[in-house]
Scaffold this motif. Sequence first.
Motif: not given
Lengths: 167, 294
Positions: B78-81, B94-101, B106-108
């Motif tokens: 997720h962090a790479e997104m 996907l870039r726009r949604a990623a900060p909300y994941v 956890i994104r790492n």
Amino acid sequence: MSERVPIALEVNGETVARTIEPRMSLADFLREELELTGTHLGCEMGVCGACLVLLNGKAVHACLMFAVQAHGERVETVEGLTERKAIADIQEAFHNNNALQCGFCTTGMLVTAHEMLSRGDILSREEIRDGLSGNYCRCTGYQAIVNSIETVAQARAVAGAAPSKPE
Amino acid sequence: MKARAFKYVRAETVEAAFDAYAEADGDCVYLAGGQSLVPSLSLRLQAPAVLIDISRIEALTGISKSGDVLRVGALTRHAEMLTSPEIARHAPLLRRAAPYVAHPAIRNKGTFGGTIALADPAAEFPAMTLALDAEFEIAGPDGRRTMKADGFFRDLFDTGLEPGEILVAIHIPVFGANDRCVFHELARRRGDYAVVGSGIQGTFDGDRLLSARIAFLSVASTPVRARHAEAAIANQVLSPEVIAAAQAALSEDLDPEDNEETSAAMRMHLARVLLGRLLGQLGRADCMHEGVHA
Ligand SMILES: Cc1cc2nc3c(=O)[nH]c(=O)nc-3n(C[C@H](O)[C@H](O)[C@H](O)COP(=O)(O)OP(=O)(O)OC[C@H]3O[C@@H](n4cnc5c(N)ncnc54)[C@H](O)[C@@H]3O)c2cc1C
Ligand code: FES
Ligand code: FES
């Protein structure tokens, strides 16, 4: 009980080898096998952030992985960061700002702060709060923690900019 | 809060994973980022005899563009997104949604393929694969196949993946010069699962929207496409009237249920409010220049 398996990994710069049960979490491995009790366990669900460690340089939850998964990898805990003085300024800022009461969450906070600050950006308070969203503190209300990280971000920016300033 | 004992197998190739799967006679589960699986094992919601670690399989990694398709390996974090220039350029939704994941740590570790395979209806990326018209590359012991995102999400945590199959990569049509996308979600606290969230991607001819795909999360037992709302805005300039028509059409697309925290009526209301905001944003020519919150 399941078969125990041998693992070897680097923890705080030293290679350690043990034979463990595959179901042992990395957090339990660090605390029980290596007696590195700076990695705390709160929720064991990935929610509170007390168990954060660096895995190959990236902050991850030690409660959300099994120690076997770290075989052959590089782990650094808050003890390692402290020893190599990577977070000395953050610790000092926490101290100066009274950024803790019981201290249970502090080690996780330090690991998060370290990752945030090592990106080298100038962080706004909003960004710091966002970065801390995965860390729970039962005591302080976060204000002093945000203040501390902000102070270090600014101090590091000034220090980093200094050599190129003279003109 | 400890997992039941299991045997751990690290698979280095997709074939090795299938062999391990066959050997375990199905009493096993694949482990990718572990950010959903490990808590589930700790709570003993799952207790497989064997855990097959697929997180080091080289063939499941990498992001590459070929022609009009961006191929995102299932193990992409997720962090790479958030940081990949290919994602920012060719799949900006996907870039726009990623900060909300979830949260940074956890994104790492969490993977794109893991979140799709899990198919949590409250997760951001599964819904976005609907908005993006993505296709899934799937490997099974008997060979490879592809499946469209439409139709893949069958029910709660139930997908088109057959037992033992591995999601290899996600194929996404690349973002075009006349495309625009928007994402937002309403959550009680930053990083928490959304009460309702939505992402939209559309193709414009000047001010006129030719067609768009609208996806919602946290409104049903699966991610949902809002086809009636899509029809209401196709071939239109996104005027306040057109947006209101799309909001009205939403009652034919969504049928949320009550839960302890949010009533069905409240969730429907929030979905309409969110859709109105997103369409207002999408209608502005500078919508792709607005800063993305990281
Ligand atoms: C506190 C917390 C908050 C979270 N918040 C959010 C959030 O806001 N939004 C969100 O979207 N997610 C959230 N998550 C979930 C997180 O994003 C997970 O990373 C993700 O859902 C699962 O990905 P993973 O790679 O960790 O998969 P794993 O946990 O390893 O696996 C999940 C499931 O998918 C299967 N699987 C994994 N990869 C494959 C594959 N390639 N092929 C076939 N099957 C596969 C596994 O067998 C397992 O059943 C949160 C998690 C936690 C702990
Ligand atoms: S103990 Fe790992 S996040 Fe709470
Ligand atoms: S100082 Fe007590 S939990 Fe944070």
